[in-house]
Write a protein that holds these residues in place. Sequence first.
Motif, mmCIF file in Angstrom:
data_model
loop_
_atom_site.group_PDB
_atom_site.id
_atom_site.type_symbol
_atom_site.label_atom_id
_atom_site.label_comp_id
_atom_site.label_asym_id
_atom_site.label_seq_id
_atom_site.Cartn_x
_atom_site.Cartn_y
_atom_site.Cartn_z
ATOM 1 N N GLU A 2 0.818 -1.214 0.000
ATOM 2 C CA GLU A 2 0.000 0.000 0.000
ATOM 3 C C GLU A 2 0.851 1.264 0.000
ATOM 4 O OE1 GLU A 2 -2.221 -0.965 3.477
ATOM 5 O OE2 GLU A 2 -3.905 -1.736 2.322
ATOM 6 N N ASN A 30 0.494 1.329 -9.381
ATOM 7 C CA ASN A 30 -0.717 2.144 -9.454
ATOM 8 C C ASN A 30 -1.800 1.497 -8.597
ATOM 9 O OD1 ASN A 30 -1.967 0.096 -11.039
ATOM 10 N ND2 ASN A 30 -1.089 0.979 -12.900
ATOM 11 N N VAL A 31 -2.921 2.151 -8.463
ATOM 12 C CA VAL A 31 -4.007 1.683 -7.594
ATOM 13 C C VAL A 31 -4.482 0.292 -7.993
ATOM 14 C CG1 VAL A 31 -6.373 2.155 -6.852
ATOM 15 C CG2 VAL A 31 -4.750 4.027 -7.042
ATOM 16 N N ILE A 32 -4.644 0.051 -9.284
ATOM 17 C CA ILE A 32 -5.154 -1.239 -9.760
ATOM 18 C C ILE A 32 -4.172 -2.363 -9.445
ATOM 19 C CG2 ILE A 32 -5.748 -2.564 -11.833
ATOM 20 C CD1 ILE A 32 -6.881 0.112 -12.965
ATOM 21 N N ASN A 33 -2.886 -2.161 -9.749
ATOM 22 C CA ASN A 33 -1.888 -3.209 -9.497
ATOM 23 C C ASN A 33 -1.696 -3.469 -8.012
ATOM 24 O OD1 ASN A 33 -1.385 -3.774 -12.194
ATOM 25 N ND2 ASN A 33 0.210 -2.226 -12.342
ATOM 26 N N LYS A 34 -1.712 -2.416 -7.193
ATOM 27 C CA LYS A 34 -1.562 -2.615 -5.749
ATOM 28 C C LYS A 34 -2.753 -3.381 -5.188
ATOM 29 C CE LYS A 34 -0.455 1.697 -4.512
ATOM 30 N NZ LYS A 34 0.073 2.820 -3.688
ATOM 31 N N SER A 35 -3.938 -3.084 -5.654
ATOM 32 C CA SER A 35 -5.134 -3.797 -5.199
ATOM 33 C C SER A 35 -5.072 -5.267 -5.604
ATOM 34 C CB SER A 35 -6.383 -3.137 -5.785
ATOM 35 O OG SER A 35 -7.534 -3.849 -5.423
ATOM 36 N N SER A 36 -4.662 -5.518 -6.837
ATOM 37 C CA SER A 36 -4.529 -6.886 -7.324
ATOM 38 C C SER A 36 -3.470 -7.648 -6.518
ATOM 39 C CB SER A 36 -4.156 -6.874 -8.806
ATOM 40 O OG SER A 36 -3.862 -8.167 -9.263
ATOM 41 N N LEU A 38 -2.458 -7.059 -3.422
ATOM 42 C CA LEU A 38 -2.981 -7.311 -2.072
ATOM 43 C C LEU A 38 -3.961 -8.479 -2.069
ATOM 44 C CD1 LEU A 38 -3.424 -3.657 -0.803
ATOM 45 C CD2 LEU A 38 -1.850 -5.373 0.122
ATOM 46 N N ASP A 39 -4.821 -8.550 -3.078
ATOM 47 C CA ASP A 39 -5.756 -9.674 -3.188
ATOM 48 C C ASP A 39 -5.005 -10.992 -3.349
ATOM 49 O OD1 ASP A 39 -7.941 -7.994 -2.962
ATOM 50 O OD2 ASP A 39 -8.340 -7.927 -5.127
ATOM 51 N N TRP A 40 -3.957 -10.995 -4.178
ATOM 52 C CA TRP A 40 -3.170 -12.200 -4.416
ATOM 53 C C TRP A 40 -2.480 -12.650 -3.127
ATOM 54 C CZ3 TRP A 40 2.118 -13.631 -4.765
ATOM 55 C CH2 TRP A 40 2.377 -14.809 -5.478
ATOM 56 N N LYS A 42 -3.352 -11.986 -0.047
ATOM 57 C CA LYS A 42 -4.363 -12.440 0.928
ATOM 58 C C LYS A 42 -4.819 -13.871 0.656
ATOM 59 C CE LYS A 42 -6.080 -7.850 2.005
ATOM 60 N NZ LYS A 42 -7.128 -6.852 1.756
#
Length: 170
Positions: A2, A30-36, A38-40, A42
């Motif tokens: 993050e 970027n926001v999209i890659n960081k979110s992806s 983090l999901d991976w 988790k």
Amino acid sequence: IEGLEPYVKFGIVSFATATKRWKKKLVPANVINKSSALDWVKRLEPIGGNSKLDLAEAGLTGAANLEAGKTNTYGALAEALGIDQGNGKGKAKGGSKEKYLGEVDTVFFLSDGRPTAGKYIEYREILDRIREGNLLRKVVLHTIAIGNFEKGFMRQLAEQNGGVFVDLGK
């Protein structure tokens, strides 16, 4: 993840006995890659190890998946640094000096155990091979130890590669 700035490119390699990349190449933070990412992260689950010892003691080593849950320290570091694991000499993938000039400039290596799987499992061999493979690249390697195990190896790994060692204990 993050806290990564948008101009940073990053990647993630998970490991146990085998290694697995989140993406094939480094991507912008970027926001999209960081979110992806983090999901991976988790979705990652422990494989084998101490959490499965009860099953192993009962003779259910297959159910415990202990073979898949070993610690392939060298494999993970070689993957992150771009070291060819096939030639045994720690050279950069492709064998040319140009391959040493990759995009990776910093690695954060997190581990909760001592090396138990992979091409090299002895501390000295791993230290030597990673130092040799990183000689021209000069990638900074920070190590983060999680749990209770011999941490001198993790400290040496960071120190010989310009990084910092952090001990998070148990």
